[in-house]
Design a protein around this motif. Structure first.
Motif, PDB file in Angstrom:
ATOM      1  N   LEU A 142     -65.130-105.865  10.021  1.00  0.00           N
ATOM      2  CA  LEU A 142     -66.126-105.439   9.602  1.00  0.00           C
ATOM      3  C   LEU A 142     -65.787-103.578  10.425  1.00  0.00           C
ATOM      4  O   LEU A 142     -66.399-103.023   9.564  1.00  0.00           O
ATOM      5  N   ALA A 143     -65.286-103.294  11.190  1.00  0.00           N
ATOM      6  CA  ALA A 143     -65.346-101.988  11.749  1.00  0.00           C
ATOM      7  C   ALA A 143     -64.736-101.168  10.897  1.00  0.00           C
ATOM      8  O   ALA A 143     -65.197-100.203  10.775  1.00  0.00           O
ATOM      9  N   THR A 144     -63.474-101.678  10.338  1.00  0.00           N
ATOM     10  CA  THR A 144     -62.839-100.457   9.834  1.00  0.00           C
ATOM     11  C   THR A 144     -62.603-101.037   8.195  1.00  0.00           C
ATOM     12  O   THR A 144     -62.410-100.046   7.222  1.00  0.00           O
ATOM     13  N   ALA A 154     -68.951-100.673   6.557  1.00  0.00           N
ATOM     14  CA  ALA A 154     -67.216-100.260   7.851  1.00  0.00           C
ATOM     15  C   ALA A 154     -67.933 -99.023   8.139  1.00  0.00           C
ATOM     16  O   ALA A 154     -68.322 -98.171   8.395  1.00  0.00           O
ATOM     17  N   CYS A 155     -68.039 -99.635  10.351  1.00  0.00           N
ATOM     18  CA  CYS A 155     -68.742 -98.592  10.457  1.00  0.00           C
ATOM     19  C   CYS A 155     -67.988 -97.848  11.005  1.00  0.00           C
ATOM     20  O   CYS A 155     -68.340 -96.379  11.329  1.00  0.00           O
ATOM     21  N   VAL A 156     -66.758 -97.519  10.476  1.00  0.00           N
ATOM     22  CA  VAL A 156     -65.804 -95.855  10.360  1.00  0.00           C
ATOM     23  C   VAL A 156     -65.878 -94.960   8.763  1.00  0.00           C
ATOM     24  O   VAL A 156     -65.930 -94.271   9.243  1.00  0.00           O
ATOM     25  N   ALA A 157     -66.667 -95.384   8.547  1.00  0.00           N
ATOM     26  CA  ALA A 157     -67.891 -95.047   7.107  1.00  0.00           C
ATOM     27  C   ALA A 157     -68.607 -93.627   7.685  1.00  0.00           C
ATOM     28  O   ALA A 157     -68.505 -92.919   6.612  1.00  0.00           O
ATOM     29  N   CYS A 158     -69.440 -94.017   8.430  1.00  0.00           N
ATOM     30  CA  CYS A 158     -70.047 -93.390   8.603  1.00  0.00           C
ATOM     31  C   CYS A 158     -69.855 -92.532  10.733  1.00  0.00           C
ATOM     32  O   CYS A 158     -70.582 -91.505  10.175  1.00  0.00           O
ATOM     33  N   HIS A 159     -68.977 -93.773  11.321  1.00  0.00           N
ATOM     34  CA  HIS A 159     -69.138 -93.100  12.681  1.00  0.00           C
ATOM     35  C   HIS A 159     -67.795 -92.343  12.933  1.00  0.00           C
ATOM     36  O   HIS A 159     -67.494 -92.583  14.129  1.00  0.00           O
ATOM     37  N   GLY A 160     -67.019 -91.794  12.213  1.00  0.00           N
ATOM     38  CA  GLY A 160     -65.819 -90.934  12.226  1.00  0.00           C
ATOM     39  C   GLY A 160     -64.491 -91.984  12.249  1.00  0.00           C
ATOM     40  O   GLY A 160     -64.390 -93.200  12.221  1.00  0.00           O
ATOM     41  N   THR A 161     -63.142 -91.585  11.679  1.00  0.00           N
ATOM     42  CA  THR A 161     -61.978 -91.804  11.166  1.00  0.00           C
ATOM     43  C   THR A 161     -61.396 -92.345  12.735  1.00  0.00           C
ATOM     44  O   THR A 161     -60.633 -93.287  11.685  1.00  0.00           O
ATOM     45  N   SER A 162     -61.945 -91.965  13.668  1.00  0.00           N
ATOM     46  CA  SER A 162     -60.981 -92.569  15.308  1.00  0.00           C
ATOM     47  C   SER A 162     -62.715 -92.704  15.787  1.00  0.00           C
ATOM     48  O   SER A 162     -62.378 -93.339  16.694  1.00  0.00           O
TER      49      SER A 162
END
Length: 250
Positions: A142-144, A154-162
């Motif tokens: 879900l996060a990636t 994906a969480c990474v789509a908004c909250h930064g590549t790391s």
């Protein structure tokens, strides 16, 4: 100027609380009796003015010790500023924060946000939560990658590549306690937490199940932070949804 910095900068309950904290930390009490020797705060500094914040959020805003009060240090300035506004104005529901911030002007809240955004202190080591490997894997996916079938980005789509955030107003997700992450997603889901319209997080969390929330909280809280852990530059990615808080720049 008063020896108590809040007198010239704030009014009401926050001023009283700051006076009490200042008195105790500087070696006395509100009644003038001696107290145990502790660190001395120099009056009329931001360090003294935010003593009411660090009492719960830890020195320099590095996080509280109880797994609930989150880290403030190093978060994007505009994110912190928006949260202070939201607590003060009722978009985010937590009575002690609203009580402390009521009546404080926007410019002063921006000063507080800037102070904590400029603090850079080490993160504690992550710990693996007592959940199954399948739960962690569900959280990782879900996060990636998200879940396109359910319209969950994906969480990474908004909250930064790391997962370190995106300037100027999207926070990092690592270094936060599992319980805090779960409670905040729950707050979005039940309306206790809101943001400027269009409220993209409020829309996304309505698609999450309790199992999704538990898996995301467990996986994110178990990630090891690699320094430097700083927000990605503004404009470095295209968000999958329109978010009012990102557009609402100071």
């Amino acid at each position: 100027m008063s020896a108590f910095p809040c007198v010239s900068r704030t009014r009401g309950p926050l001023c009283l609380l700051l006076i009490l904290i200042w008195a105790v930390l500087s070696g006395g009490t509100a009644m003038g009796q001696p107290a145990a020797q502790g660190p001395t705060l120099r009056p009329d500094t931001m360090q003294a003015r935010v003593a009411a914040c660090t009492a719960c959020h830890g020195a320099q805003g590095k996080a509280g010790t109880d797994g609930y009060y989150p880290r403030l240090a190093g978060k994007p300035r505009d994110y912190l500023y928006h949260q202070l506004l939201n607590f003060r104005d009722g978009l985010r529901q937590y009575r002690p924060m609203t009580h402390l911030l009521t009546g404080l002007p926007d410019d002063y809240l921006l000063e507080i946000a800037t102070y904590f955004a400029d603090q850079h202190v080490p993160y504690p080591p992550a710990s693996r939560p007592a959940v199954s490997a399948s739960t962690l894997e569900h959280g990782r996916v879900l996060a990636t990658r998200g879940d396109t079938a359910r319209g969950i980005p994906a969480c990474v789509a908004c909250h930064g590549t790391s997962f370190s955030g995106l300037a100027p107003a999207i926070p990092g997700l690592l270094g936060l306690p599992r319980d805090y992450i779960g409670s905040q997603i729950g707050g979005w889901k039940n309306g206790l937490r809101r943001a400027a319209e269009p409220d993209c997080m409020a829309d996304i969390v309505q698609k999450l199940t309790p199992e999704d929330i538990g898996a995301l909280s467990a996986w994110l809280s178990s990630r090891t932070i690699v320094e430097p852990y700083v927000p990605d530059p503004a404009g470095s990615t295209t968000l999958p949804a329109e978010c009012g808080s990102q557009a609402q720049q100071r």
